[in-house]
Design an enzyme around this catalytic site. Structure first.
Site: not given
Ligand code: NAD
Ligand code: IPM
Ligand code: MN
Length: 369
Positions: A223, A251, A191, A247, A141
Protein backbone atom coordinates in the site's frame (compact mmCIF):
# COMPACT_ATOMS: atom_id res chain seq x y z
CA UNK A 1 20.93 -15.76 -37.06
CA UNK A 2 17.68 -17.66 -37.52
CA UNK A 3 14.93 -16.22 -35.31
CA UNK A 4 12.33 -18.93 -34.92
CA UNK A 5 9.27 -17.28 -33.34
CA UNK A 6 5.70 -18.13 -32.50
CA UNK A 7 3.35 -15.16 -32.73
CA UNK A 8 0.19 -15.27 -30.62
CA UNK A 9 -1.91 -12.24 -31.65
CA UNK A 10 -4.77 -13.09 -29.26
CA UNK A 11 -7.80 -10.88 -28.80
CA UNK A 12 -9.01 -7.29 -29.06
CA UNK A 13 -6.14 -4.94 -29.87
CA UNK A 14 -3.70 -7.88 -29.55
CA UNK A 15 -3.61 -8.59 -33.32
CA UNK A 16 -3.43 -4.86 -34.16
CA UNK A 17 -0.37 -4.14 -32.00
CA UNK A 18 1.34 -7.46 -32.73
CA UNK A 19 1.17 -6.81 -36.46
CA UNK A 20 3.18 -3.62 -36.00
CA UNK A 21 5.68 -5.33 -33.71
CA UNK A 22 6.23 -8.02 -36.36
CA UNK A 23 6.79 -5.38 -39.06
CA UNK A 24 9.40 -3.71 -36.87
CA UNK A 25 11.05 -7.06 -36.09
CA UNK A 26 11.12 -7.89 -39.79
CA UNK A 27 12.78 -4.64 -40.76
CA UNK A 28 15.38 -4.86 -37.99
CA UNK A 29 16.07 -8.50 -38.90
CA UNK A 30 16.58 -7.45 -42.55
CA UNK A 31 18.85 -4.58 -41.59
CA UNK A 32 21.06 -6.75 -39.39
CA UNK A 33 21.06 -9.80 -41.65
CA UNK A 34 18.90 -12.15 -39.58
CA UNK A 35 16.24 -14.49 -40.86
CA UNK A 36 12.79 -14.45 -39.24
CA UNK A 37 10.78 -17.65 -39.24
CA UNK A 38 7.27 -16.99 -37.93
CA UNK A 39 4.23 -19.05 -37.23
CA UNK A 40 1.00 -17.54 -35.95
CA UNK A 41 -1.22 -19.49 -33.57
CA UNK A 42 -4.46 -18.74 -31.72
CA UNK A 43 -4.65 -18.19 -27.96
CA UNK A 44 -7.28 -16.82 -25.58
CA UNK A 45 -10.71 -15.92 -26.94
CA UNK A 46 -9.55 -16.50 -30.52
CA UNK A 47 -8.62 -20.08 -29.58
CA UNK A 48 -11.84 -20.60 -27.62
CA UNK A 49 -13.76 -19.64 -30.74
CA UNK A 50 -11.63 -21.86 -32.99
CA UNK A 51 -11.08 -24.88 -30.73
CA UNK A 52 -12.98 -24.36 -27.47
CA UNK A 53 -9.66 -24.31 -25.65
CA UNK A 54 -7.85 -21.07 -24.66
CA UNK A 55 -4.48 -22.81 -25.19
CA UNK A 56 -4.87 -25.52 -27.86
CA UNK A 57 -2.28 -28.31 -27.86
CA UNK A 58 -1.07 -27.18 -31.27
CA UNK A 59 -0.42 -23.65 -30.02
CA UNK A 60 1.49 -24.91 -26.99
CA UNK A 61 3.53 -27.31 -29.14
CA UNK A 62 4.48 -24.48 -31.50
CA UNK A 63 5.53 -22.26 -28.58
CA UNK A 64 7.67 -24.99 -26.99
CA UNK A 65 9.34 -25.69 -30.35
CA UNK A 66 10.27 -22.06 -31.02
CA UNK A 67 13.05 -19.89 -29.63
CA UNK A 68 10.72 -17.19 -28.32
CA UNK A 69 7.04 -16.26 -28.24
CA UNK A 70 5.53 -12.84 -28.93
CA UNK A 71 1.99 -12.36 -27.63
CA UNK A 72 -0.51 -9.53 -28.13
CA UNK A 73 -3.18 -9.79 -25.43
CA UNK A 74 -6.00 -12.10 -24.40
CA UNK A 75 -9.45 -11.38 -23.05
CA UNK A 76 -12.86 -10.51 -24.34
CA UNK A 77 -16.15 -9.59 -22.67
CA UNK A 78 -17.76 -12.40 -24.73
CA UNK A 79 -16.11 -14.94 -22.41
CA UNK A 80 -16.36 -13.07 -19.11
CA UNK A 81 -19.01 -15.46 -17.78
CA UNK A 82 -17.30 -18.68 -18.82
CA UNK A 83 -16.06 -21.06 -16.12
CA UNK A 84 -12.48 -20.28 -15.09
CA UNK A 85 -10.74 -22.87 -17.23
CA UNK A 86 -12.63 -21.68 -20.32
CA UNK A 87 -11.70 -18.04 -19.98
CA UNK A 88 -9.15 -16.50 -22.37
CA UNK A 89 -6.92 -15.56 -19.43
CA UNK A 90 -6.63 -19.25 -18.44
CA UNK A 91 -4.80 -19.87 -21.72
CA UNK A 92 -2.19 -17.24 -20.94
CA UNK A 93 -1.70 -18.46 -17.37
CA UNK A 94 -1.23 -22.03 -18.56
CA UNK A 95 1.21 -20.90 -21.23
CA UNK A 96 3.31 -19.03 -18.66
CA UNK A 97 3.38 -22.15 -16.50
CA UNK A 98 4.18 -24.52 -19.37
CA UNK A 99 7.03 -22.26 -20.46
CA UNK A 100 8.36 -22.11 -16.90
CA UNK A 101 8.37 -18.31 -17.22
CA UNK A 102 8.63 -17.38 -13.54
CA UNK A 103 10.35 -14.02 -13.95
CA UNK A 104 8.29 -11.22 -15.42
CA UNK A 105 10.37 -8.13 -16.19
CA UNK A 106 8.30 -5.00 -16.65
CA UNK A 107 10.35 -1.87 -17.27
CA UNK A 108 8.66 1.52 -16.88
CA UNK A 109 10.82 4.23 -18.39
CA UNK A 110 9.81 7.84 -18.77
CA UNK A 111 10.43 9.30 -22.24
CA UNK A 112 11.42 12.99 -21.96
CA UNK A 113 9.28 13.77 -25.03
CA UNK A 114 6.16 12.69 -23.10
CA UNK A 115 6.26 15.30 -20.33
CA UNK A 116 2.73 16.45 -21.04
CA UNK A 117 1.36 12.87 -21.10
CA UNK A 118 2.09 11.94 -17.50
CA UNK A 119 -0.51 13.02 -14.96
CA UNK A 120 2.47 13.88 -12.72
CA UNK A 121 4.35 17.16 -12.82
CA UNK A 122 7.43 16.99 -15.10
CA UNK A 123 9.82 17.59 -12.20
CA UNK A 124 8.31 14.60 -10.37
CA UNK A 125 8.31 12.10 -13.24
CA UNK A 126 11.45 13.19 -15.12
CA UNK A 127 14.16 10.53 -14.83
CA UNK A 128 11.82 7.68 -13.89
CA UNK A 129 13.42 4.36 -14.82
CA UNK A 130 11.92 1.42 -12.97
CA UNK A 131 12.31 -2.32 -13.50
CA UNK A 132 9.46 -4.25 -11.90
CA UNK A 133 10.46 -7.86 -11.32
CA UNK A 134 7.19 -9.70 -10.87
CA UNK A 135 7.06 -13.33 -9.75
CA UNK A 136 4.83 -14.95 -12.35
CA UNK A 137 4.08 -18.56 -11.44
CA UNK A 138 3.07 -18.43 -7.79
CA UNK A 139 0.86 -16.68 -5.28
CA UNK A 140 -2.92 -16.50 -5.52
CA UNK A 141 -2.81 -16.96 -9.31
CA UNK A 142 -1.83 -20.62 -9.04
CA UNK A 143 -2.35 -21.63 -5.38
CA UNK A 144 -4.60 -24.59 -4.58
CA UNK A 145 -7.29 -25.04 -3.41
CA UNK A 146 -9.43 -22.57 -5.30
CA UNK A 147 -13.18 -22.74 -5.76
CA UNK A 148 -16.61 -21.18 -5.65
CA UNK A 149 -19.06 -23.41 -3.87
CA UNK A 150 -22.58 -23.33 -2.48
CA UNK A 151 -25.95 -22.13 -3.60
CA UNK A 152 -26.68 -18.66 -4.91
CA UNK A 153 -26.99 -16.33 -1.97
CA UNK A 154 -24.76 -18.44 0.25
CA UNK A 155 -21.81 -19.14 -2.02
CA UNK A 156 -18.27 -19.16 -0.71
CA UNK A 157 -15.19 -18.45 -2.84
CA UNK A 158 -11.67 -19.56 -1.96
CA UNK A 159 -8.28 -18.64 -3.38
CA UNK A 160 -5.00 -19.69 -1.88
CA UNK A 161 -1.90 -17.54 -1.81
CA UNK A 162 1.07 -19.85 -1.66
CA UNK A 163 4.82 -19.38 -1.94
CA UNK A 164 7.63 -21.90 -1.48
CA UNK A 165 11.06 -20.65 -0.40
CA UNK A 166 12.57 -21.90 -3.65
CA UNK A 167 10.12 -19.80 -5.68
CA UNK A 168 11.00 -16.67 -3.73
CA UNK A 169 14.70 -17.39 -3.89
CA UNK A 170 14.89 -17.75 -7.67
CA UNK A 171 12.93 -14.55 -8.40
CA UNK A 172 14.93 -12.64 -5.77
CA UNK A 173 18.15 -13.64 -7.53
CA UNK A 174 16.78 -12.31 -10.83
CA UNK A 175 16.04 -8.97 -9.18
CA UNK A 176 19.47 -8.69 -7.50
CA UNK A 177 21.30 -9.67 -10.68
CA UNK A 178 19.40 -6.99 -12.63
CA UNK A 179 20.08 -4.42 -9.91
CA UNK A 180 23.83 -5.10 -10.24
CA UNK A 181 23.62 -3.80 -13.81
CA UNK A 182 21.49 -0.80 -12.85
CA UNK A 183 21.51 1.54 -9.84
CA UNK A 184 22.08 -1.29 -7.36
CA UNK A 185 18.82 -0.78 -5.51
CA UNK A 186 16.14 -3.41 -4.86
CA UNK A 187 12.86 -2.52 -3.22
CA UNK A 188 11.04 -5.67 -2.17
CA UNK A 189 7.30 -5.03 -1.98
CA UNK A 190 5.12 -7.19 0.26
CA UNK A 191 2.36 -7.14 2.86
CA UNK A 192 4.36 -8.73 5.66
CA UNK A 193 2.29 -6.96 8.32
CA UNK A 194 -0.68 -9.15 7.34
CA UNK A 195 0.26 -12.12 5.14
CA UNK A 196 2.31 -15.22 5.99
CA UNK A 197 3.36 -15.43 2.33
CA UNK A 198 4.83 -11.96 2.65
CA UNK A 199 6.61 -12.74 5.91
CA UNK A 200 8.32 -15.70 4.25
CA UNK A 201 8.98 -13.50 1.22
CA UNK A 202 10.74 -10.86 3.33
CA UNK A 203 12.79 -13.47 5.20
CA UNK A 204 14.00 -15.16 2.03
CA UNK A 205 14.67 -11.92 0.14
CA UNK A 206 16.69 -10.62 3.10
CA UNK A 207 18.74 -13.83 3.14
CA UNK A 208 19.42 -13.75 -0.62
CA UNK A 209 20.27 -10.06 -0.34
CA UNK A 210 23.31 -11.01 1.79
CA UNK A 211 24.83 -12.56 -1.34
CA UNK A 212 24.66 -9.11 -2.97
CA UNK A 213 26.34 -6.76 -0.50
CA UNK A 214 26.73 -4.12 -3.22
CA UNK A 215 22.97 -3.85 -3.68
CA UNK A 216 20.92 -1.69 -1.34
CA UNK A 217 17.85 -3.68 -0.29
CA UNK A 218 14.72 -2.03 1.06
CA UNK A 219 11.33 -3.42 2.05
CA UNK A 220 8.01 -1.64 1.63
CA UNK A 221 4.42 -2.64 2.23
CA UNK A 222 2.50 -2.68 -1.01
CA UNK A 223 0.00 0.00 0.00
CA UNK A 224 2.81 2.35 0.89
CA UNK A 225 4.74 1.43 -2.27
CA UNK A 226 1.69 2.33 -4.40
CA UNK A 227 1.66 5.77 -2.82
CA UNK A 228 5.41 6.29 -3.24
CA UNK A 229 5.23 5.23 -6.87
CA UNK A 230 3.19 8.32 -7.73
CA UNK A 231 4.82 10.57 -5.20
CA UNK A 232 8.51 9.85 -5.90
CA UNK A 233 8.79 7.52 -8.92
CA UNK A 234 12.44 8.43 -9.46
CA UNK A 235 13.36 6.86 -6.10
CA UNK A 236 12.65 3.41 -7.57
CA UNK A 237 15.17 1.21 -9.36
CA UNK A 238 14.34 -2.52 -9.21
CA UNK A 239 11.01 -3.44 -7.61
CA UNK A 240 10.82 -7.09 -6.55
CA UNK A 241 7.35 -8.38 -5.82
CA UNK A 242 4.92 -11.28 -5.91
CA UNK A 243 2.53 -12.08 -8.72
CA UNK A 244 -0.57 -10.04 -7.91
CA UNK A 245 1.18 -7.01 -6.43
CA UNK A 246 3.36 -6.90 -9.55
CA UNK A 247 0.32 -7.03 -11.79
CA UNK A 248 -1.24 -4.05 -10.06
CA UNK A 249 1.89 -1.92 -9.62
CA UNK A 250 2.92 -2.38 -13.27
CA UNK A 251 -0.34 -0.92 -14.60
CA UNK A 252 0.12 1.95 -12.17
CA UNK A 253 3.67 2.47 -13.44
CA UNK A 254 2.17 2.68 -16.95
CA UNK A 255 -0.03 5.53 -15.77
CA UNK A 256 2.97 7.25 -14.20
CA UNK A 257 5.02 7.32 -17.42
CA UNK A 258 2.09 8.48 -19.53
CA UNK A 259 0.25 5.44 -20.90
CA UNK A 260 -0.17 1.77 -20.19
CA UNK A 261 0.17 1.32 -23.95
CA UNK A 262 3.91 2.06 -23.68
CA UNK A 263 4.86 -0.79 -21.35
CA UNK A 264 6.60 -3.93 -22.53
CA UNK A 265 7.41 -7.13 -20.72
CA UNK A 266 9.55 -10.24 -20.84
CA UNK A 267 8.57 -13.46 -19.06
CA UNK A 268 11.69 -15.54 -18.69
CA UNK A 269 13.30 -18.25 -16.60
CA UNK A 270 12.25 -21.27 -18.65
CA UNK A 271 13.57 -22.65 -21.94
CA UNK A 272 11.41 -20.36 -24.13
CA UNK A 273 10.85 -16.68 -23.35
CA UNK A 274 7.43 -15.06 -23.67
CA UNK A 275 7.16 -11.38 -24.61
CA UNK A 276 4.01 -9.32 -24.35
CA UNK A 277 2.92 -5.77 -23.69
CA UNK A 278 1.68 -5.16 -20.15
CA UNK A 279 -1.72 -3.92 -21.33
CA UNK A 280 -4.72 -6.10 -22.11
CA UNK A 281 -7.00 -6.54 -25.08
CA UNK A 282 -8.61 -3.10 -24.56
CA UNK A 283 -12.09 -4.05 -25.82
CA UNK A 284 -13.13 -0.38 -25.61
CA UNK A 285 -10.84 0.57 -28.51
CA UNK A 286 -10.41 -2.76 -30.33
CA UNK A 287 -10.95 -2.77 -34.07
CA UNK A 288 -10.55 1.00 -34.42
CA UNK A 289 -6.90 1.02 -35.44
CA UNK A 290 -6.02 3.53 -32.74
CA UNK A 291 -4.22 1.40 -30.12
CA UNK A 292 -0.69 2.29 -29.14
CA UNK A 293 1.62 -0.41 -30.55
CA UNK A 294 4.74 0.77 -28.68
CA UNK A 295 4.31 -1.66 -25.77
CA UNK A 296 4.24 -4.52 -28.26
CA UNK A 297 7.11 -3.07 -30.28
CA UNK A 298 9.24 -2.61 -27.15
CA UNK A 299 8.37 -6.19 -26.17
CA UNK A 300 9.90 -7.27 -29.48
CA UNK A 301 13.04 -5.38 -28.44
CA UNK A 302 13.07 -7.30 -25.14
CA UNK A 303 12.69 -10.53 -27.12
CA UNK A 304 15.81 -9.76 -29.15
CA UNK A 305 17.76 -8.85 -26.01
CA UNK A 306 16.71 -11.68 -23.68
CA UNK A 307 16.12 -14.63 -25.99
CA UNK A 308 18.81 -13.93 -28.63
CA UNK A 309 21.30 -11.63 -26.86
CA UNK A 310 20.95 -9.26 -29.83
CA UNK A 311 21.67 -6.11 -27.85
CA UNK A 312 22.37 -3.79 -30.80
CA UNK A 313 19.16 -4.86 -32.53
CA UNK A 314 17.14 -4.36 -29.33
CA UNK A 315 18.68 -0.93 -28.81
CA UNK A 316 17.94 -0.05 -32.44
CA UNK A 317 14.21 -0.60 -31.78
CA UNK A 318 14.29 1.27 -28.47
CA UNK A 319 16.12 4.21 -30.02
CA UNK A 320 13.65 4.27 -32.90
CA UNK A 321 10.76 4.49 -30.42
CA UNK A 322 12.50 7.35 -28.61
CA UNK A 323 13.10 9.10 -31.92
CA UNK A 324 9.51 8.95 -33.17
CA UNK A 325 8.20 10.14 -29.80
CA UNK A 326 10.58 13.09 -29.82
CA UNK A 327 9.41 13.85 -33.38
CA UNK A 328 5.87 14.18 -31.97
CA UNK A 329 4.35 10.86 -33.05
CA UNK A 330 1.39 10.17 -30.74
CA UNK A 331 -1.36 7.58 -30.76
CA UNK A 332 -4.69 8.65 -29.24
CA UNK A 333 -3.69 7.66 -25.70
CA UNK A 334 -0.79 10.15 -25.85
CA UNK A 335 -2.21 12.83 -28.16
CA UNK A 336 -3.26 16.38 -27.29
CA UNK A 337 -1.53 19.71 -26.69
CA UNK A 338 -0.59 20.28 -30.32
CA UNK A 339 0.05 16.65 -31.14
CA UNK A 340 -2.68 15.13 -33.32
CA UNK A 341 -3.33 11.40 -32.98
CA UNK A 342 -1.94 8.98 -35.55
CA UNK A 343 -3.13 5.42 -36.13
CA UNK A 344 -1.62 2.19 -34.83
CA UNK A 345 -0.29 1.40 -38.33
CA UNK A 346 1.18 4.88 -38.82
CA UNK A 347 3.01 4.66 -35.49
CA UNK A 348 4.39 1.28 -36.54
CA UNK A 349 5.45 2.65 -39.92
CA UNK A 350 7.30 5.55 -38.29
CA UNK A 351 9.18 3.22 -35.95
CA UNK A 352 10.16 1.06 -38.94
CA UNK A 353 11.45 4.16 -40.76
CA UNK A 354 13.38 5.41 -37.74
CA UNK A 355 14.91 1.97 -37.15
CA UNK A 356 15.92 1.71 -40.82
CA UNK A 357 17.47 5.19 -40.80
CA UNK A 358 19.58 4.40 -37.74
CA UNK A 359 20.70 0.96 -38.89
CA UNK A 360 21.97 2.10 -42.30
CA UNK A 361 25.77 2.06 -42.14
CA UNK A 362 27.30 5.51 -42.61
CA UNK A 363 27.77 6.26 -46.34
CA UNK A 364 31.01 7.66 -47.86
CA UNK A 365 29.79 11.26 -47.49
CA UNK A 366 29.15 10.81 -43.78
CA UNK A 367 32.40 8.92 -43.30
CA UNK A 368 34.49 11.67 -44.84
CA UNK A 369 32.60 14.41 -42.99
P1 NAD B 1 -6.65 -3.14 -20.68
O1 NAD B 1 -5.22 -3.04 -20.41
O2 NAD B 1 -7.08 -3.96 -21.83
O3 NAD B 1 -7.25 -1.67 -20.87
C1 NAD B 1 -7.23 -0.68 -19.83
C2 NAD B 1 -7.39 0.71 -20.45
O4 NAD B 1 -6.18 1.06 -21.13
C3 NAD B 1 -8.49 0.78 -21.51
O5 NAD B 1 -9.13 2.03 -21.46
C4 NAD B 1 -7.74 0.64 -22.82
O6 NAD B 1 -8.35 1.24 -23.92
C5 NAD B 1 -6.41 1.30 -22.49
N1 NAD B 1 -5.33 0.69 -23.26
C6 NAD B 1 -4.77 -0.53 -23.02
N2 NAD B 1 -3.82 -0.79 -23.92
C7 NAD B 1 -3.77 0.27 -24.76
C8 NAD B 1 -2.99 0.56 -25.91
N3 NAD B 1 -2.07 -0.26 -26.39
N4 NAD B 1 -3.23 1.75 -26.54
C9 NAD B 1 -4.14 2.61 -26.07
N5 NAD B 1 -4.90 2.37 -24.99
C10 NAD B 1 -4.73 1.22 -24.34
O7 NAD B 1 -7.32 -3.68 -19.32
P2 NAD B 1 -8.85 -4.09 -19.01
O8 NAD B 1 -9.78 -3.25 -19.77
O9 NAD B 1 -8.92 -4.13 -17.55
O10 NAD B 1 -8.95 -5.60 -19.56
C11 NAD B 1 -9.47 -5.94 -20.84
C12 NAD B 1 -9.24 -7.40 -21.11
O11 NAD B 1 -7.84 -7.65 -21.26
C13 NAD B 1 -9.66 -8.33 -19.98
O12 NAD B 1 -10.27 -9.45 -20.57
C14 NAD B 1 -8.39 -8.70 -19.27
O13 NAD B 1 -8.44 -9.94 -18.63
C15 NAD B 1 -7.43 -8.72 -20.41
N6 NAD B 1 -6.03 -8.49 -20.05
C16 NAD B 1 -5.11 -9.24 -20.73
C17 NAD B 1 -3.77 -9.01 -20.53
C18 NAD B 1 -2.76 -9.85 -21.29
O14 NAD B 1 -3.14 -10.51 -22.22
N7 NAD B 1 -1.51 -9.83 -20.92
C19 NAD B 1 -3.35 -8.00 -19.68
C20 NAD B 1 -4.31 -7.23 -19.01
C21 NAD B 1 -5.66 -7.48 -19.23
C1 IPM C 1 -1.15 -9.14 -17.17
C2 IPM C 1 -2.60 -9.54 -17.16
C3 IPM C 1 -2.73 -11.00 -16.80
C4 IPM C 1 -2.23 -11.15 -15.36
C5 IPM C 1 -4.13 -11.61 -16.94
C6 IPM C 1 -4.73 -11.37 -18.27
C7 IPM C 1 -4.09 -13.08 -16.64
O1 IPM C 1 -3.35 -8.70 -16.34
O2 IPM C 1 -0.35 -9.78 -17.87
O3 IPM C 1 -0.80 -8.17 -16.50
O4 IPM C 1 -2.96 -10.84 -14.41
O5 IPM C 1 -1.08 -11.56 -15.21
MN1 MN D 1 -2.21 -6.94 -15.67
Amino acid sequence: MLLNLTILPGDGIGPEVTEQAVLVLQSVADAFGHQLRLQRKPIGGAALTAANDPLPADTLRACLASSAVLLGAVGSPAFDHNPGHLRPEAGLLRLRRELGAYANLRPAVFFPALEDCSPLRPEVVRGTDIMIVRELLGGAYFGQPRSIEGNPGSQVAVNTMRYAESEIERIARVAFELAMKRKRKVLSVDKANVLECSRLWREVVTRIGKDYPGVKLGHQYVDSAAMLLVQRPTDFDVVLTENMFGDILSDQAGGVVGSLGLLASASVGGPVGLYEPVHGSAPDIAGKGIANPLGAILSAAMLLRHSFKLEAEAACIENAVSTVLSQGARTADLAGKGHPAISTAEMGRRVVEAAKASSIPAGPAEKSA
